[in-house]
Design a protein around this motif. Structure first.
Motif, PDB file in Angstrom:
ATOM      1  N   SER A  46       0.939  -1.023   0.000  1.00  0.00           N
ATOM      2  CA  SER A  46      -0.043   0.037  -0.005  1.00  0.00           C
ATOM      3  C   SER A  46       0.827   1.246  -0.114  1.00  0.00           C
ATOM      4  O   SER A  46       1.891   1.178   0.722  1.00  0.00           O
ATOM      5  N   THR A  47       0.494   2.276  -0.726  1.00  0.00           N
ATOM      6  CA  THR A  47       1.218   3.602  -0.621  1.00  0.00           C
ATOM      7  C   THR A  47       0.332   4.604  -0.167  1.00  0.00           C
ATOM      8  O   THR A  47       0.471   4.997   1.054  1.00  0.00           O
ATOM      9  N   THR A  55      -3.199   4.466   1.382  1.00  0.00           N
ATOM     10  CA  THR A  55      -3.739   4.132   2.722  1.00  0.00           C
ATOM     11  C   THR A  55      -2.668   4.069   3.860  1.00  0.00           C
ATOM     12  O   THR A  55      -3.033   4.609   4.935  1.00  0.00           O
ATOM     13  N   PRO A  93      -9.241   5.565  -7.183  1.00  0.00           N
ATOM     14  CA  PRO A  93      -8.730   5.415  -6.142  1.00  0.00           C
ATOM     15  C   PRO A  93      -7.288   5.216  -5.918  1.00  0.00           C
ATOM     16  O   PRO A  93      -6.544   5.320  -4.926  1.00  0.00           O
TER      17      PRO A  93
HETATM   18  N1   CP Z   1      -6.298   3.318  -2.854  1.00  0.00           N
HETATM   19  C1   CP Z   1      -5.621   2.600  -2.188  1.00  0.00           C
HETATM   20  O1   CP Z   1      -6.053   1.743  -1.510  1.00  0.00           O
HETATM   21  O2   CP Z   1      -4.252   2.794  -2.548  1.00  0.00           O
HETATM   22  P1   CP Z   1      -3.037   1.822  -1.747  1.00  0.00           P
HETATM   23  O3   CP Z   1      -3.061   0.398  -2.241  1.00  0.00           O
HETATM   24  O4   CP Z   1      -2.061   2.613  -2.420  1.00  0.00           O
HETATM   25  O5   CP Z   1      -3.235   1.982  -0.295  1.00  0.00           O
END
Ligand code: CP
Length: 316
Positions: A56-57, A59, A263
Motif C-alpha cells: 500500500s502507498t 492508505t 482510488p
Molecule cells: N487506494 C488505495 O488503497 O491505494 P493503496 O493500495 O496504495 O493504499
C-alpha cells in the motif's frame, strides 16, 4: 459514533447518520491542514499499530499521517520482518499485540473477513484498511467526502463506477455508502468483471460505457486488479482500454460539471488515459488529501472523541 460501535469494518454496517458524522468531523480536520501547525494533541499517549499484510502507498501513509497529526504513538508492523515468516497465525499475532496494550489496530489483509476476525479477537478498536475483495471503508468514505464537497447532498446524484467491479473492495464500499446517502449508482464493466446479481445491492448495471457515462455526475474509475486475477477477464490491456478505458472521447460525452475519480494506484492507459488522469476533470489528489482527514476523524471517534466537542471547535 464511539458509543455505537467498536470497529470500522465496512460501510455495509454503518448507518447514513454515522457516515455523515464521520464526514462532518473529517471536514473539521481538513481545515486544520491549512494551518502552519497541522497536529493536534488528541491521541497523545495512545498507541496505534498499522498492520499491513499487502502492499500500500496511499492508505498506509495516509493512516500514518493521520495518526501523527493526532499525536498518537505509532508502530508499523512489517510482515516480511515478523514471525509470520515462521508460521505464526493471525490470531496469535493479534493476541501478542493485545498483550502489549495497543489502543487501536489498522489492518490491511488479502483475505476477505480478516478485519472482522481480528475485531472479534481484540478488545481494542480495529479499522479495516482493505480486506481482500470485500470492503475498503476508508476509501469509500474519502470518495464520498470528495463527492459531497462538489455536489452537496448526494440524494439523487448519479455515480457511475467503471471497471473491475468483481474484484473491487472500493466498489463495494462505494455502493454501500452511496446507497445509504441516496445516490443512484450504476456499475459498468465487461460482463466477466461484473458479479451476477449485483443489482441486489441496489445498483443499475450497464455494459455499454457510452450509455453508462451519459447522465453521470461522477465517474469513479477502478483499477484493473491484475494481482487478483482480473487479467483473465479480458483479452488484453489494449482491448480493455478500447472498450472500457476512460479516454478524452469518453470525457466529451460527460455533462459539463461531471468529474472523474480514481482510488489509485492507476494503470495509465488501461482503465484511464493519461491525458484524463492529468486533465481538468479529475479530482484524484483531492481524494488523497481527504483520505487523511477521514482517517483522522475515524481514529478520533473510535478512541472515544466527542463529536460535539470537535463541532464546536474545542478539540481542533
Ligand atoms: N487506494 C488505495 O488503497 O491505494 P493503496 O493500495 O496504495 O493504499
Amino acid at each position: 459514533m464511539s458509543s455505537l460501535r467498536k470497529d470500522v469494518l465496512g460501510l455495509e454496517e454503518m448507518s447514513a447518520e454515522e457516515i455523515l458524522m464521520v464526514l462532518d468531523i473529517a471536514e473539521r480536520f481538513r481545515a486544520v491542514f491549512d494551518r502552519p501547525v497541522r497536529s493536534v494533541p488528541i491521541m497523545r499517549g495512545r498507541t496505534v499499530v498499522n498492520f499491513f499484510h499487502e502492499p500500500s502507498t496511499r492508505t498506509r501513509i495516509s493512516f500514518e499521517l493521520a495518526e501523527k497529526r493526532l499525536s498518537a504513538d505509532i508502530v508499523n508492523f512489517s510482515v516480511a520482518n515478523s514471525s509470520f515468516t515462521k508460521g505464526e497465525t493471525l490470531r496469535d499475532t493479534a493476541e501478542n499485540l493485545q498483550a502489549m496494550k495497543i489502543d487501536m489496530l489498522v489492518v490491511r489483509h488479502k483475505s476477505s473477513g480478516s478485519a472482522q476476525y481480528l475485531a472479534k479477537v481484540l478488545t481494542c478498536p480495529v479499522i479495516n484498511a482493505g480486506d481482500g475483495c470485500h470492503e475498503h471503508p476508508t476509501q469509500g468514505l474519502l470518495d464520498i467526502m470528495t463527492m459531497r464537497q462538489r455536489l452537496g447532498d448526494l440524494r439523487g446524484k448519479r455515480v457511475t463506477i467503471i471497471g473491475d467491479i468483481a474484484h473491487s473492495r472500493v466498489a463495494r464500499s462505494n455502493i454501500w455508502g452511496l446507497g445509504k446517502l441516496g445516490a443512484e449508482v450504476t456499475v459498468c464493466g465487461p460482463p466477466t468483471m461484473v458479479p451476477g446479481h449485483i443489482e441486489r445491492l441496489g445498483v443499475k448495471v450497464e455494459y455499454d460505457l457510452k450509455r453508462a457515462v451519459a447522465n453521470a455526475d461522477v465517474l469513479n474509475v477502478l483499477r484493473i486488479q491484475l494481482e487478483r486475477g482480473a487479467g483473465t477477464g479480458f483479452p488484453s490491456n489494449r482491448e480493455y482500454h478500447r472498450m472500457f478505458g476512460v479516454t478524452e472521447d469518453v470525457v466529451r460525452l460527460l455533462k459539463p460539471a461531471a468529474f472523474i475519480m480514481h482510488p489509485g494506484p492507476m494503470n495509465r492507459n488501461v482503465e484511464i488515459a493519461s491525458e484524463v488522469a492529468d486533465g481538468p476533470r479529475q479530482v484524484i489528489l483531492d481524494q488523497v488529501a481527504n483520505g487523511v482527514a477521514v482517517r483522522m476523524a475515524l481514529i478520533y471517534l473510535l478512541s472515544g472523541g466527542d463529536p460535539g466537542a470537535l463541532a464546536s471547535g474545542e478539540a481542533a
